[in-house]
Design an enzyme around this catalytic site. Structure first.
Site, PDB file in Angstrom:
ATOM      1  N   LYS A   1       0.827  -1.125  -0.004  1.00  0.00           N
ATOM      2  CA  LYS A   1      -0.006  -0.002   0.087  1.00  0.00           C
ATOM      3  C   LYS A   1       0.860   1.328  -0.074  1.00  0.00           C
ATOM      4  CE  LYS A   1      -3.257   2.810   2.700  1.00  0.00           C
ATOM      5  NZ  LYS A   1      -4.048   3.043   3.875  1.00  0.00           N
TER       6      LYS A   1
ATOM      7  N   ALA B   1      -9.579   5.503   3.458  1.00  0.00           N
ATOM      8  CA  ALA B   1      -9.453   6.643   4.236  1.00  0.00           C
ATOM      9  C   ALA B   1     -10.485   7.767   4.260  1.00  0.00           C
ATOM     10  CB  ALA B   1      -8.139   7.560   3.630  1.00  0.00           C
TER      11      ALA B   1
ATOM     12  N   ASN C   1      -9.889   1.925   8.926  1.00  0.00           N
ATOM     13  CA  ASN C   1      -9.404   1.687  10.260  1.00  0.00           C
ATOM     14  C   ASN C   1      -9.928   2.174  11.506  1.00  0.00           C
ATOM     15  OD1 ASN C   1      -5.493   1.002  11.099  1.00  0.00           O
ATOM     16  ND2 ASN C   1      -7.353   1.117  12.485  1.00  0.00           N
TER      17      ASN C   1
END
Lengths: 260, 65
Positions: A96, A184, A206
């Site tokens: 990533k 994100a 996350n």
């Protein structure tokens, strides 16, 4: 099934391993999310330390595919070297790729990103670039050989959700054969569902799970949202329109002619 | 000789990467190492000689998003 380079997965929810209240909650949340791919990072180990070993054994217990990141890298050189360290450490050619331009927004440095992606792909890496929603950047990444492109919804950890829906829709239309991941900025399961409804192949998140009051329950909520969003996309959403259109039949309405 | 390990200046006696890990009490098993931005496969740690002024990064897996 969703394809990442030459591998296929059933889960469309990629999840990070950072910021959880405890290692146990991290493991339970990843299991509740049903994720088959988790992101990990690399950091300096202090002399005598075994932090890395302890974390790595937790990840191996999960039986998942790891996607190492280059988080925090601010130059092409740093990102390329970090990717090579990750390949050595994790035994994977997946990376990533993050090249960061600005500390406050964690805005991707898209110029450096394209350059680093080109270098790494020539070196045999399978690159997952973290980028903005800009179509020209995505096209450059694809030209460089990326088969996965990961535009942000909003800045990392901001929880704002999809802030430029039109641009993300355009990316999907213009890059129909590329695996697209919204990475994100997702804060709520509804944001993840929207990404899948737009035809995105997956989401990567996350903070929204790790910082929830109950991360394990939130991971389960995201799993459902991603499945619902994908099912809606496959079912074919109707187009939006400006005016009302009655759902109840008009013909035969009582007192039809009595109203002036 | 003087080298930089993970950004810190150190005076070391070790001449190879393997010896450096022992000297600095690195006991874990999951490391990756770069010397002057060149990643060294584990198979080359024993044979790779260090030079004064080298910048060494010793890296392990960590949580990430």
């Amino acid at each position: 099934m969703v394809r990442f380079y030459d591998q296929e997965f059933s889960s469309r929810l990629l999840i990070g391993t950072a910021l959880y209240p405890s290692p146990k909650i991290m493991q339970d949340a990843i299991r509740a999310a049903g994720s088959q791919i988790v992101t990990v990072s690399l950091r300096r180990e202090t002399a005598g330390g075994k932090t890395g070993d302890a974390f790595w054994s937790l990840i191996r217990e999960l039986d998942v595919t790891v996607l190492p990141n280059t988080a925090g890298c601010k130059s092409v050189r740093e990102a390329v070297t970090t990717a090579k360290l990750a390949r050595e450490l994790f035994g994977t050619s997946w990376i990533k790729l993050e090249v960061i331009a600005d500390n406050d927004t964690l805005q991707p440095d898209v110029v450096g990103l394209v350059e680093a992606a080109s270098i790494l792909i020539k070196d045999g890496f399978e690159v997952f670039p973290y980028c903005t929603e800009d179509l020209s950047v995505a096209m450059r990444l694809v030209d460089a050989g990326c088969k996965v492109v990961m535009p942000w919804a909003a800045p990392i950890g901001s929880a704002k959700g999809i802030t430029n829906r039109d641009a993300l829709r355009l990316l999907r239309e213009r890059l129909p054969d590329i695996t697209l991941v919204v990475d994100a900025g997702i804060g709520a399961p509804s944001h993840a569902a929207q990404a899948l409804e737009l035809g995105y192949d997956a989401v990567l998140l996350n903070t929204a799970v790790a910082k929830a009051a109950d991360p394990v329950a939130m991971a389960g909520a995201f799993k459902l949202a991603v499945e619902a969003g994908r099912a809606a996309h496959e079912a074919g959403l109707m187009d939006a329109r400006d005016f009302a259109s009655p759902s109840t039949p008009v013909v035969g309405t009582p007192f039809w002619h009595a109203v002036s | 000789m003087q080298v930089t390990v993970n950004g810190e200046q150190r005076k070391i006696a070790a001449r190879t990467v393997d010896a450096l890990l022992t000297e600095l009490d690195y006991e874990g098993t999951h490391f990756a190492i770069a010397v002057n931005f060149d990643v060294l496969p584990k198979s080359r740690w024993a044979e790779t000689m260090l030079n004064s002024g080298d910048e060494i990064e010793i890296i392990t897996p960590r949580q990430g998003g």
